[in-house]
Design a protein around this motif. Structure first.
Motif, PDB file in Angstrom:
ATOM      1  N   THR A 144       3.963 -21.587 -26.283  1.00  0.00           N
ATOM      2  CA  THR A 144       3.391 -22.792 -25.694  1.00  0.00           C
ATOM      3  C   THR A 144       3.823 -22.873 -24.237  1.00  0.00           C
ATOM      4  O   THR A 144       4.726 -22.158 -23.797  1.00  0.00           O
ATOM      5  N   GLN A 145       3.176 -23.768 -23.486  1.00  0.00           N
ATOM      6  CA  GLN A 145       3.579 -23.948 -22.092  1.00  0.00           C
ATOM      7  C   GLN A 145       5.028 -24.402 -21.993  1.00  0.00           C
ATOM      8  O   GLN A 145       5.741 -24.051 -21.055  1.00  0.00           O
ATOM      9  N   ALA A 146       5.472 -25.196 -22.964  1.00  0.00           N
ATOM     10  CA  ALA A 146       6.857 -25.669 -22.954  1.00  0.00           C
ATOM     11  C   ALA A 146       7.827 -24.547 -23.322  1.00  0.00           C
ATOM     12  O   ALA A 146       8.834 -24.330 -22.646  1.00  0.00           O
ATOM     13  N   SER A 147       7.527 -23.793 -24.387  1.00  0.00           N
ATOM     14  CA  SER A 147       8.481 -22.782 -24.859  1.00  0.00           C
ATOM     15  C   SER A 147       8.611 -21.620 -23.891  1.00  0.00           C
ATOM     16  O   SER A 147       9.681 -21.011 -23.778  1.00  0.00           O
ATOM     17  N   SER A 148       7.542 -21.281 -23.180  1.00  0.00           N
ATOM     18  CA  SER A 148       7.607 -20.137 -22.271  1.00  0.00           C
ATOM     19  C   SER A 148       8.526 -20.400 -21.082  1.00  0.00           C
ATOM     20  O   SER A 148       8.932 -19.468 -20.379  1.00  0.00           O
ATOM     21  N   ALA A 149       8.870 -21.672 -20.856  1.00  0.00           N
ATOM     22  CA  ALA A 149       9.748 -22.013 -19.729  1.00  0.00           C
ATOM     23  C   ALA A 149      11.222 -21.941 -20.095  1.00  0.00           C
ATOM     24  O   ALA A 149      12.078 -22.081 -19.227  1.00  0.00           O
ATOM     25  N   ILE A 150      11.542 -21.717 -21.366  1.00  0.00           N
ATOM     26  CA  ILE A 150      12.937 -21.726 -21.808  1.00  0.00           C
ATOM     27  C   ILE A 150      13.504 -20.313 -21.754  1.00  0.00           C
ATOM     28  O   ILE A 150      12.967 -19.406 -22.407  1.00  0.00           O
ATOM     29  N   PRO A 151      14.563 -20.075 -20.994  1.00  0.00           N
ATOM     30  CA  PRO A 151      15.129 -18.727 -20.888  1.00  0.00           C
ATOM     31  C   PRO A 151      15.485 -18.156 -22.259  1.00  0.00           C
ATOM     32  O   PRO A 151      15.988 -18.854 -23.128  1.00  0.00           O
ATOM     33  N   SER A 152      15.199 -16.888 -22.433  1.00  0.00           N
ATOM     34  CA  SER A 152      15.486 -16.116 -23.647  1.00  0.00           C
ATOM     35  C   SER A 152      14.502 -16.372 -24.778  1.00  0.00           C
ATOM     36  O   SER A 152      14.407 -15.556 -25.698  1.00  0.00           O
ATOM     37  N   ILE A 153      13.772 -17.474 -24.747  1.00  0.00           N
ATOM     38  CA  ILE A 153      12.822 -17.748 -25.823  1.00  0.00           C
ATOM     39  C   ILE A 153      11.726 -16.693 -25.841  1.00  0.00           C
ATOM     40  O   ILE A 153      11.257 -16.272 -26.907  1.00  0.00           O
ATOM     41  N   ALA A 154      11.288 -16.244 -24.670  1.00  0.00           N
ATOM     42  CA  ALA A 154      10.229 -15.239 -24.618  1.00  0.00           C
ATOM     43  C   ALA A 154      10.658 -13.950 -25.306  1.00  0.00           C
ATOM     44  O   ALA A 154       9.918 -13.370 -26.116  1.00  0.00           O
TER      45      ALA A 154
END
Length: 399
Positions: free
Chosen positions: A280-290
């Motif tokens: 999601t647009q929100a999750s892609s901004a969180i480091p390491s989540i990608a």
């Protein structure tokens, strides 16, 4: 009319323009993946944050399978001539067209859902067109929120608490994805409080109170707020960080609502819904989540990685009593068992232990993740013709 040729403008995970036909195509694809049902009651639903992620999936599944009536609320930007409209704007128009073709009674409002004015406006529309609400779905994600009582603007941050965070991350700045290192300083108490003010349960509670004050809670009223738990791999920056503090507040709000006279008088119920990982647009901004999500997708494959639509179908089946509620010891609805399966997480941890080598094994997962990010903005979508002029000045649906 604004017919023009556009190209994607992207820096890493940041895409600053959207393709209207590609964004619409993603909605059509989600819609076609939801089995249609007919008959049964047509509950009234208010979907806050309907234009992306789990909010969009919940709206589409509710329309297609359960014939929900009601209102979707989002905060999107129109085409300016210099920049296209947001992808959520184009997705909303596509959803409106599909709903109209299927004779669904749904209206869409573009407003800041955090504001007091929005709550008044939505309550007025409900009174005029639908009456009491059966379901309130809270799926808002935003970087800031203005407290309607104080006027203070709170800004959320993505930081660990207690100690700095350093972990592998996925870097798309070059021609091929690479492993980099993410290092984030620990958040302060003030930053944690501000993040809770934005992403916690205060606004969710205000929405329930606003509807109750207007006598708009139906008997048996149910409200749900979307949340995420995730893996121990990402816990330091997520569940143990500022975002985790906000999610804990959201979950406490569900308990507070369930014990309140607001819901007890209506035999109502409030749940947080723990969804699985998603791009999601929100999750892609969180480091390491990608990187974590790329590893997870590699482990599960296409068949095992559950889409937001599949999870939304599961959620509605539980809420409507077609299947039993899947609750954990904290009373949360769980949709993430496929992600947190012990064998799945063991394989993810193996990749995470040597991330450079893990990325070699998970190259397809990393490519998939980046393609999913692009699709969030309507780019790289199968069935869409790019490289020719397209109408970007699309009107917001009439209501």
């Amino acid at each position: 009319m604004s017919l023009r040729q556009i190209e994607p403008k992207q820096r890493g995970f940041l895409v600053v323009n959207s393709h209207p036909e590609g964004a619409a195509q993603t909605v059509h694809r989600m819609w076609d993946g939801i089995p249609a049902r007919s008959g049964g009651r047509r509950p009234v639903a208010l979907i806050l944050g309907h234009s992306a992620g789990y909010g969009l999936a919940t709206l589409l599944a509710g329309l297609r399978q359960h014939g929900i009536r009601g209102i979707g609320v989002a905060f999107e930007a129109a085409d300016t001539g210099r920049r296209t409209a947001t992808a959520g704007w184009y997705r909303t128009e596509a959803t409106a067209q599909l709903a109209a073709a299927a004779d669904h009674d749904i209206r869409f409002v573009n407003t800041d859902a955090f504001s007091a004015d929005a709550k008044t406006e939505i309550a007025d529309l409900l009174e005029q067109h639908y009456g009491q609400v059966d379901y309130l779905v809270y799926s808002l994600a935003a970087p800031r929120r203005t407290d309607p009582a104080t006027g203070i603007v709170h800004h959320s941050v993505i930081k660990p608490l207690g100690a700095p965070y350093e972990a592998p991350a996925l870097d798309f700045s070059g021609t091929d994805p690479q492993v980099s290192r993410a290092r984030i300083a620990a958040g302060t108490e003030d930053e944690a409080r501000a993040t809770v003010a934005v992403m916690g349960g205060d606004d969710w509670h205000l929405w329930v109170r606003a509807l109750a004050a207007r006598q708009l809670l139906a008997d048996g009223f149910t409200t749900v707020a979307l949340t995420y738990v995730g893996s121990e791999v990402t816990a330091p920056v997520y569940r143990q960080g500022t975002i985790g503090a906000a999610k804990e507040h959201l979950e406490q709000t569900a308990h507070d609502l369930n014990s309140s006279t607001l819901l007890k008088e209506k035999d109502g119920r409030a749940f947080t819904v723990v969804a699985g990982a998603a791009v999601t647009q929100a999750s892609s901004a969180i480091p390491s989540i990608a990187l974590y999500t790329a590893f997870l997708r590699t482990v599960l494959g296409e068949a095992g990685f559950r889409t937001t639509t599949e999870q939304a179908i599961d959620l509605w089946d539980q809420l409507e009593g077609r299947t039993p509620l899947v609750l954990d010891e904290a009373g949360r609805i769980r949709l993430d068992g496929w992600e947190l399966d012990d064998q799945v997480q063991d394989r993810v941890r193996r990749l995470w232990a040597d991330p450079e080598r893990g990325l070699e094994e998970a190259r397809s997962g990393a490519d998939w993740f980046m393609s999913q990010v692009q699709e969030l903005y309507g780019w790289g979508v199968d069935g869409t013709v790019y490289g020719q002029p397209v109408e970007t000045d699309v009107p917001w649906p009439r209501r």
